[in-house]
Write a protein that holds these residues in place. Structure first.
Motif, PDB file in Angstrom:
ATOM      1  N   LEU A  35       0.846  -1.193   0.000  1.00 45.25           N
ATOM      2  CA  LEU A  35       0.000   0.000   0.000  1.00 45.25           C
ATOM      3  C   LEU A  35       0.879   1.241   0.000  1.00 45.25           C
ATOM      4  N   ILE A  71      -3.264   6.209   1.875  1.00 43.83           N
ATOM      5  CA  ILE A  71      -4.041   5.539   2.917  1.00 43.83           C
ATOM      6  C   ILE A  71      -4.241   6.468   4.113  1.00 43.83           C
ATOM      7  N   ALA A 111      -5.862  -0.720  -5.318  1.00 43.96           N
ATOM      8  CA  ALA A 111      -5.496  -1.450  -4.100  1.00 43.96           C
ATOM      9  C   ALA A 111      -4.589  -2.607  -4.462  1.00 43.96           C
TER      10      ALA A 111
END
Length: 366
Positions: free
Chosen positions: A295, A300, A361
């Motif tokens: 990620l 995020i 993602a």
């Protein structure tokens, strides 16, 4: 990856004396008696010890001159002068230069078909890739690949005497040499040092022992040793940039993750880099590490959510990704990860930032 682009055909003499090399060859001019053997369907290329010895004795290394420097001068320059964009520890810690050459490289599996002019440098356990800045006469760092787990294949292509390198944590690269003997020497040296690297890391980091010894990583020295192991040994199913190219690992933690609150938790190793958060898993026998996803940190957000039963949990959310619930085993891990990953709340009266770009993602559930 930044580099200087070169054309595959042409022989224009540059001001500093460097000459572009004609790599394209017609089928009619290609010799049929190339040294070595090629298995059907582009299989692994193998050179016998006798063949490699003959090649070395018949054709001694000749200096590859550019920037007015001999081959030996260029090797000394790599070890003694700064390399633009260099990442990692002091280059001299990688040992002596075993071999180096001017080559042309193309990364397979990318949309760009650009052929890069590079200087390839072989160390005992690593392969260094440098591009050339002819205007300032300096090398530019493009990557350092571990030889452990690497494979070498010989290829017939339209751009010269080519071989391919691939591995569990690197994108496949096609490397074109100036002649067949140069290619044969590279393949011979790489095969030899790949074998040494595999032997070295199996002795230094025997997976059946090191993982079981370092897990659970409940002390700082174990975390540091585990980071060293992860950045040196193959990781199954790895995707994207090699882990060595993500920079220095900032923190490592053994956590449990779930995609929703009601889902079952799964054990994971969470490795924090300056720009990425990497998820890894370890098999039940603690003999292998498998890649589970990455990620980008700038895409995020973190929400603290300590559970009613005292579990140290936080939630990772982001655009176009399913929320991930992370449960830490210690308050120290929890505080460090939340502190580093948490972003300040945006004020309603603040100037509205541009829309966040769509970030696919990368984390996938096994």
């Amino acid at each position: 990856m930044g580099c200087c682009s070169v054309t595959a055909r042409g022989a224009n003499l540059k001001q500093d004396g460097h000459e572009e090399v004609e790599l394209l060859q017609t089928e009619g001019s290609r010799k049929q008696s190339e040294t070595g053997s090629l298995s059907p369907n582009g299989g692994p290329y193998s050179i016998s010890h006798h063949q490699a010895t003959c090649v070395k004795h018949e054709v001694p290394d000749k200096p590859v001159l550019f920037w007015g420097k001999s081959h030996a001068n260029l090797d000394d320059m790599i070890l003694s002068e700064p390399i633009h964009g260099w990442e990692g520890q002091d280059i001299q810690t990688y040992g002596k230069v075993v071999r180096s050459s001017l080559i042309f490289m193309q990364i397979r599996g990318t949309h760009s078909q650009e052929i890069m002019e590079c200087f390839l440098v072989l160390f005992p356990l690593h392969l260094l890739i440098l591009s050339l800045d002819h205007q300032d006469r300096r090398f530019i760092y493009q990557g350092l690949l571990s030889l452990s787990g690497m494979k070498v294949f010989s290829l017939w292509t339209s751009i010269g005497h080519t071989f391919e390198i691939s591995g569990p944590m690197i994108e496949s690269r096609q490397i074109s040499c100036l002649n067949s003997r140069e290619r044969d020497l590279w393949i011979s040296e790489l095969q030899h040092h790949i074998l040494e690297a595999n032997t070295h890391y199996s002795l230094v980091y025997p997976s059946i022992n090191i993982l079981s010894f370092l897990l659970p990583c409940d002390s700082m020295w174990k975390k540091k040793e585990l980071i060293r192991y992860l950045t040196s040994c193959p990781i199954r199913d790895w995707e994207g940039r090699a882990i060595q190219h993500l920079g220095n690992a900032i923190y490592l933690s053994a956590v449990q993750v779930a995609h929703t609150i009601d889902a079952d938790f799964e054990d994971r190793l969470l490795v924090l880099f300056s720009e990425d958060l990497v998820f890894l898993s370890v098999d039940a026998e603690k003999t292998a590490v498998t890649y589970q996803g990455t990620l980008p940190i700038n895409a995020i957000h973190i929400k603290e959510s300590i559970a009613w039963d005292g579990r140290l949990e936080f939630q990772i959310t982001g655009h176009m990704m399913e929320p991930i619930l992370v449960c830490c085993s210690t308050i120290g891990d929890y505080n460090y990860l939340v502190f580093y990953l948490q972003k300040p709340e945006e004020s309603d009266c603040a100037i509205s930032p541009p829309p966040v770009p769509t970030v696919p993602a990368k984390y996938r559930r096994r």
